[in-house]
Scaffold this active site. Structure first.
Site, PDB file in Angstrom:
ATOM      1  N   GLY A   1       0.797  -1.217   0.000  1.00 20.51           N
ATOM      2  CA  GLY A   1       0.000   0.000   0.000  1.00 20.51           C
ATOM      3  C   GLY A   1       0.830   1.267   0.000  1.00 20.51           C
ATOM      4  O   GLY A   1       1.864   1.383  -0.677  1.00 20.51           O
ATOM      5  N   ILE A   2       0.370   2.252   0.769  1.00 18.17           N
ATOM      6  CA  ILE A   2       1.037   3.553   0.822  1.00 18.17           C
ATOM      7  C   ILE A   2       2.452   3.431   1.361  1.00 18.17           C
ATOM      8  O   ILE A   2       3.375   4.114   0.900  1.00 18.17           O
ATOM      9  CB  ILE A   2       0.200   4.535   1.675  1.00 18.17           C
ATOM     10  CG1 ILE A   2      -1.164   4.767   1.020  1.00 18.17           C
ATOM     11  CG2 ILE A   2       0.934   5.864   1.849  1.00 18.17           C
ATOM     12  CD1 ILE A   2      -2.130   5.561   1.893  1.00 18.17           C
ATOM     13  N   GLY A   3       2.645   2.545   2.342  1.00 17.95           N
ATOM     14  CA  GLY A   3       3.975   2.385   2.915  1.00 17.95           C
ATOM     15  C   GLY A   3       5.001   1.888   1.915  1.00 17.95           C
ATOM     16  O   GLY A   3       6.131   2.380   1.859  1.00 17.95           O
TER      17      GLY A   3
ATOM     18  N   SER B   1      -4.314  11.844   8.929  1.00 21.45           N
ATOM     19  CA  SER B   1      -5.544  11.467   8.233  1.00 21.45           C
ATOM     20  C   SER B   1      -6.584  12.557   8.390  1.00 21.45           C
ATOM     21  O   SER B   1      -6.669  13.214   9.438  1.00 21.45           O
ATOM     22  CB  SER B   1      -6.106  10.164   8.810  1.00 21.45           C
ATOM     23  OG  SER B   1      -7.404   9.906   8.312  1.00 21.45           O
TER      24      SER B   1
ATOM     25  N   TYR C   1     -10.405   5.835  15.107  1.00 12.83           N
ATOM     26  CA  TYR C   1      -9.220   5.983  14.260  1.00 12.83           C
ATOM     27  C   TYR C   1      -8.843   7.462  14.138  1.00 12.83           C
ATOM     28  O   TYR C   1      -7.674   7.835  14.283  1.00 12.83           O
ATOM     29  CB  TYR C   1      -9.516   5.376  12.891  1.00 12.83           C
ATOM     30  CG  TYR C   1      -8.485   5.653  11.825  1.00 12.83           C
ATOM     31  CD1 TYR C   1      -7.275   4.974  11.809  1.00 12.83           C
ATOM     32  CD2 TYR C   1      -8.747   6.583  10.804  1.00 12.83           C
ATOM     33  CE1 TYR C   1      -6.335   5.217  10.813  1.00 12.83           C
ATOM     34  CE2 TYR C   1      -7.819   6.826   9.810  1.00 12.83           C
ATOM     35  CZ  TYR C   1      -6.617   6.149   9.814  1.00 12.83           C
ATOM     36  OH  TYR C   1      -5.686   6.389   8.833  1.00 12.83           O
TER      37      TYR C   1
END
Length: 293
Positions: free
Chosen positions: A13-15, A137, A162
């Site tokens: 993913g983003i990582g 986020s 979250y």
């Protein structure tokens, strides 16, 4: 000498896209994750774009404070650090508890990056000028701003909890930037906007993640979620890569880099003095930094 970078949750993913971006900028990247097979595949992909040292994978369960401490000790023993990207994040449809007995959303999204960062500050100072990037986020806008305990009052709603954990981490990030001013270590937050990842695909399809009032509007809320996570991870990683590497940020600190890859105003709740005080007090109580800072 190699310039070392660490990306947590960097095997997909983003990582992973962030790690590839850092490797393309000449950094020797270590990606942290739980699964060795995913780690090996990630290292193979990163190696195709690397222009600095060889990438590698280190296994750690970042929901465990003991694993975070062991990871920090291992990374610290390897020498100075140029970049630390705390990309780890998790959202849960149902309340979960870590091996430390801590609610998992708060532990993974805030306590883990908080503790890892604090334990690596000496190595980041030694690698200066260096940068810390904490991934934020937009969910912070729906967060309860109460941090006298791990869990806020009321029921468990994954999306809101979250956001609250990410708000805690943003408050910590901006305070850390001021604490480290003129130390050679600069600190940034990066908001990826959104992308289709394992986290979003696994949780953002259930109305249980939002409060009862929003459940009444679930079709609209779900369409909003779907639009916000429609982009590719490679695009969502750009704010983190920019914050970690771009020369235009030299000498600056305490900025939030938005999805359009430019500095944006931080959510005002993240700089509220009471919020900052309560977040720091709670963090220090749950994850004490042994031997001081």
């Amino acid at each position: 000498m190699e310039q070392r970078a660490v990306v947590t949750a960097g095997t997909g993913g983003i990582g992973l896209e962030t790690a590839m971006g850092l490797a393309a900028h000449g950094l020797a990247v270590t990606v942290v994750g739980r699964n060795a097979e995913r780690g090996a595949r990630a290292v193979e992909r990163i190696a195709t774009v690397a222009t600095g040292g060889d990438p590698r994978f280190v296994a750690a369960d970042l929901s465990s404070l003991g694993d975070v401490r062991a990871l920090a000790a291992r990374l610290a023993a390897e020498g100075p650090l140029k970049v630390l990207v705390n990309n780890v994040g998790a959202m849960f449809a149902d309340r979960q508890q870590t091996v430390d007995g801590i609610e998992a959303t708060f532990a993974v999204n805030h306590l883990s990056p908080y503790l890892l960062t604090e334990l690596l500050l000496d190595r980041l100072r030694a690698g200066g000028p260096s940068r810390i990037v904490n991934v934020s986020s937009g969910a912070i806008k729906v967060a309860k701003r109460t941090f006298d305990a791990v869990e806020p009052p009321g029921g468990y709603y994954g999306f809101h909890w979250y956001g609250r954990a990410k708000l805690a981490n943003l408050a910590y990030t901006l305070d850390l930037a001021q604490r480290l001013r003129d130390s050679g270590v600069t600190v940034f937050a990066a908001d990826p906007g959104g992308a289709a990842t394992d986290m979003t695909n696994g949780t953002m399809t259930s109305p249980r993640i939002v409060s009862p009032g929003l459940r009444l509007l679930w079709p609209l809320v779900r369409r909003t979620f779907e639009r916000s996570t429609a982009g590719p991870a490679s695009v969502a990683a750009r704010p983190s890569v920019f914050a970690a590497t771009d020369a235009s940020l030299d000498g600056q600190t305490g900025l939030l880099i938005g999805p359009e890859v430019r500095p944006v105003p931080a959510f005002r709740g993240s700089t509220d003095p009471r919020t900052v005080h309560d977040v720091l007090s709670l963090s220090q109580r749950l994850a004490p930094i042994r031997g001081g800072r």
